[in-house]
Design a protein around this motif. Structure first.
Motif, PDB file in Angstrom:
ATOM      1  N   SER A 112       0.833  -1.211   0.000  1.00  0.00           N
ATOM      2  CA  SER A 112       0.000   0.000   0.000  1.00  0.00           C
ATOM      3  C   SER A 112       0.863   1.255   0.000  1.00  0.00           C
ATOM      4  O   SER A 112       0.571   2.233  -0.706  1.00  0.00           O
ATOM      5  CB  SER A 112      -0.926  -0.015   1.217  1.00  0.00           C
ATOM      6  OG  SER A 112      -1.680   1.178   1.293  1.00  0.00           O
ATOM      7  N   ASN A 116       1.002   4.216  -2.896  1.00  0.00           N
ATOM      8  CA  ASN A 116       0.792   5.614  -2.523  1.00  0.00           C
ATOM      9  C   ASN A 116       1.971   6.487  -2.938  1.00  0.00           C
ATOM     10  O   ASN A 116       1.793   7.623  -3.401  1.00  0.00           O
ATOM     11  CB  ASN A 116       0.551   5.715  -1.013  1.00  0.00           C
ATOM     12  CG  ASN A 116       0.393   7.147  -0.549  1.00  0.00           C
ATOM     13  OD1 ASN A 116       1.324   7.747  -0.017  1.00  0.00           O
ATOM     14  ND2 ASN A 116      -0.790   7.707  -0.772  1.00  0.00           N
ATOM     15  N   SER A 122      -4.460   7.111  -2.167  1.00  0.00           N
ATOM     16  CA  SER A 122      -4.568   5.917  -1.339  1.00  0.00           C
ATOM     17  C   SER A 122      -4.645   4.661  -2.204  1.00  0.00           C
ATOM     18  O   SER A 122      -5.235   4.656  -3.296  1.00  0.00           O
ATOM     19  CB  SER A 122      -5.816   6.015  -0.452  1.00  0.00           C
ATOM     20  OG  SER A 122      -6.023   4.809   0.254  1.00  0.00           O
ATOM     21  N   ALA A 123      -4.041   3.591  -1.704  1.00  0.00           N
ATOM     22  CA  ALA A 123      -4.044   2.331  -2.452  1.00  0.00           C
ATOM     23  C   ALA A 123      -5.436   1.732  -2.547  1.00  0.00           C
ATOM     24  O   ALA A 123      -5.684   0.884  -3.417  1.00  0.00           O
ATOM     25  CB  ALA A 123      -3.101   1.336  -1.787  1.00  0.00           C
ATOM     26  N   SER A 124      -6.364   2.136  -1.674  1.00  0.00           N
ATOM     27  CA  SER A 124      -7.725   1.613  -1.743  1.00  0.00           C
ATOM     28  C   SER A 124      -8.432   2.024  -3.028  1.00  0.00           C
ATOM     29  O   SER A 124      -9.379   1.369  -3.456  1.00  0.00           O
ATOM     30  CB  SER A 124      -8.534   2.097  -0.534  1.00  0.00           C
ATOM     31  OG  SER A 124      -8.586   3.522  -0.510  1.00  0.00           O
ATOM     32  N   ALA A 125      -7.964   3.103  -3.655  1.00  0.00           N
ATOM     33  CA  ALA A 125      -8.550   3.537  -4.920  1.00  0.00           C
ATOM     34  C   ALA A 125      -7.990   2.755  -6.102  1.00  0.00           C
ATOM     35  O   ALA A 125      -8.534   2.838  -7.200  1.00  0.00           O
ATOM     36  CB  ALA A 125      -8.322   5.033  -5.126  1.00  0.00           C
ATOM     37  N   PRO A 127      -7.206  -0.977  -6.420  1.00  0.00           N
ATOM     38  CA  PRO A 127      -7.114  -2.336  -5.854  1.00  0.00           C
ATOM     39  C   PRO A 127      -6.259  -3.272  -6.689  1.00  0.00           C
ATOM     40  O   PRO A 127      -5.501  -4.086  -6.137  1.00  0.00           O
ATOM     41  CB  PRO A 127      -8.577  -2.794  -5.804  1.00  0.00           C
ATOM     42  CG  PRO A 127      -9.279  -1.948  -6.823  1.00  0.00           C
ATOM     43  CD  PRO A 127      -8.574  -0.637  -6.825  1.00  0.00           C
ATOM     44  N   HIS A 130      -2.687  -2.400  -6.206  1.00  0.00           N
ATOM     45  CA  HIS A 130      -2.273  -2.821  -4.868  1.00  0.00           C
ATOM     46  C   HIS A 130      -1.874  -4.305  -4.872  1.00  0.00           C
ATOM     47  O   HIS A 130      -0.850  -4.689  -4.308  1.00  0.00           O
ATOM     48  CB  HIS A 130      -3.419  -2.576  -3.884  1.00  0.00           C
ATOM     49  CG  HIS A 130      -3.025  -2.757  -2.455  1.00  0.00           C
ATOM     50  ND1 HIS A 130      -3.930  -2.781  -1.417  1.00  0.00           N
ATOM     51  CD2 HIS A 130      -1.801  -2.945  -1.878  1.00  0.00           C
ATOM     52  CE1 HIS A 130      -3.281  -2.960  -0.275  1.00  0.00           C
ATOM     53  NE2 HIS A 130      -1.997  -3.054  -0.526  1.00  0.00           N
ATOM     54  N   ASN A 131      -2.679  -5.120  -5.544  1.00  0.00           N
ATOM     55  CA  ASN A 131      -2.351  -6.550  -5.638  1.00  0.00           C
ATOM     56  C   ASN A 131      -1.071  -6.774  -6.441  1.00  0.00           C
ATOM     57  O   ASN A 131      -0.257  -7.642  -6.102  1.00  0.00           O
ATOM     58  CB  ASN A 131      -3.515  -7.310  -6.279  1.00  0.00           C
ATOM     59  CG  ASN A 131      -4.755  -7.310  -5.405  1.00  0.00           C
ATOM     60  OD1 ASN A 131      -4.674  -7.179  -4.192  1.00  0.00           O
ATOM     61  ND2 ASN A 131      -5.914  -7.453  -6.026  1.00  0.00           N
ATOM     62  N   ASN A 305     -13.774   9.134  -6.787  1.00  0.00           N
ATOM     63  CA  ASN A 305     -15.142   9.211  -6.262  1.00  0.00           C
ATOM     64  C   ASN A 305     -15.985   9.950  -7.293  1.00  0.00           C
ATOM     65  O   ASN A 305     -15.561  10.139  -8.446  1.00  0.00           O
ATOM     66  CB  ASN A 305     -15.173   9.887  -4.882  1.00  0.00           C
ATOM     67  CG  ASN A 305     -14.404  11.211  -4.884  1.00  0.00           C
ATOM     68  OD1 ASN A 305     -14.662  12.097  -5.710  1.00  0.00           O
ATOM     69  ND2 ASN A 305     -13.440  11.321  -3.972  1.00  0.00           N
TER      70      ASN A 305
END
Length: 339
Positions: A112, A116, A122-125, A127, A130-131, A305
């Motif tokens: 993560s 970033n 953020s890495a949540s945006a 996915p 991130h993997n 978003n």
């Protein structure tokens, strides 16, 4: 003529005795060899190769690799059955899964952070990226967990050796081993030494390749050089270093500094390749070339978003090859924009 016959007789007798001694030694060695386990044979061969290198003072990369491979094979051969026994028990399985969960959590957190640092969001945006970052870090975490496992095994070996020394006056020669297991004390010492050697060798290899760059605190710091000065003659009679000793120390200092510099450069290059691969993945696979949000031609976007997008554009000025910026989402529903 008689002298010649006597010489032949003595020679034949000596040859016969030598052959008998050889056969006796050979039988003794075969009995000794057959009484050893696979792991003990690996430790024995690895130690024999090490002694040959020390006695004849030669360096051979193939022999050195074979030596550590033998030691590693012996360690794995002894650890694997105990690992399977631990895995087959419910408490052991819970412990192993807990350890893997802890390692996976740290790996996900480091992946993560890499996402970033490259994208700026953020890495949540991201996915999928991130993997992919986690996949890029698998070799580093594999080496780290292997080294940690060897260190833990070395600590357990020390505890085992200490217990053997305490129980030896009471007639206990071995425990946790079958009854036919021989040379428990010697094998424990060899196991400890080779576990330490394999752990150090894997650490050196991983650091030189750059696999431990993720765990370097600061890759930008200059390499610490080693300063050596010749000792001055003191009142107690200590003599100065000779010119040859000074040259040897200077040469050793240069070799160490060159190795440290090369290692740090490889770590930096490995980190750069990781970031480059991740940036390529984000642009080619994570980002969209078409979006409901308006964006300049030649750029790609990731919708963070309903109101923000991550705009990605190729840039030769950036180290990773791409420039990232968070822009407002201008669409038919929210607002109009002209590009």
């Amino acid at each position: 003529m008689e002298i010649k016959n006597e010489i032949h007789r003595i020679f034949a007798k000596g040859k016969k005795q030598g052959h008998r001694v050889f056969i006796k030694r050979r039988i003794g060695f075969l009995r000794f060899w057959s009484s050893l386990t696979f792991a003990q044979r690996c430790y024995f061969l690895a130690t024999a190769v090490l002694l040959l290198q020390l006695l004849f003072n030669f360096n051979n990369g193939v022999l050195e690799a074979a030596m550590f491979c033998l030691a590693l094979a012996g360690i794995i051969n002894e650890i694997w059955p105990k690992f399977m026994s631990l895995w087959n028990s419910l408490p052991g399985k819970a412990l192993i899964l807990f350890i893997y969960a802890v390692i996976a959590n740290f790996a996900l957190a480091s992946a993560s952070g890499l996402v970033n640092s490259v994208s700026g969001v953020s890495a949540s945006a991201l996915p999928y990226s991130h993997n992919f970052a986690l996949i890029l870090m698998v070799p580093s975490w594999f080496f780290v967990t292997t080294i940690l496992g060897l260190v833990i095994g070395m600590m357990l070996t020390m505890v085992y050796l200490f217990c053997l020394l305490l129980l030896k006056p009471f007639g206990v020669q071995r425990f946790w081993h079958p009854r036919h297991y021989r040379f428990a004390m010697t094998t424990t010492v060899a196991r400890f030494a080779w576990t330490l050697g394999v752990a150090l060798q894997l650490s050196v290899v991983a650091e030189q390749v750059g696999l431990l760059s993720e765990f370097d605190s600061d890759l930008d710091n200059p390499v610490i050089s080693i300063d050596t000065t010749s000792a001055e003659q003191s009142e107690s009679g200590t003599s100065e270093l000779t010119e040859k000793q000074v040259e040897d120390i200077s040469r050793l200092e240069g070799e160490i500094n060159a190795l440290l510099t090369d290692t740090k450069q490889k770590s930096i290059n490995y980190r750069k390749r990781q970031r480059r691969f991740l940036a390529e993945f984000i642009y080619e696979f994570e980002a969209d070339s078409r979006s409901r949000c308006a964006h300049p031609e030649g750029t790609r976007v990731i919708e963070l978003n309903d109101y923000e997008i991550l705009q990605i554009s190729p840039s030769a000025e950036m180290e990773e090859g791409y420039a990232y910026s968070v822009e407002p989402c201008i669409s038919a529903a929210i607002g109009n924009g002209a590009y």
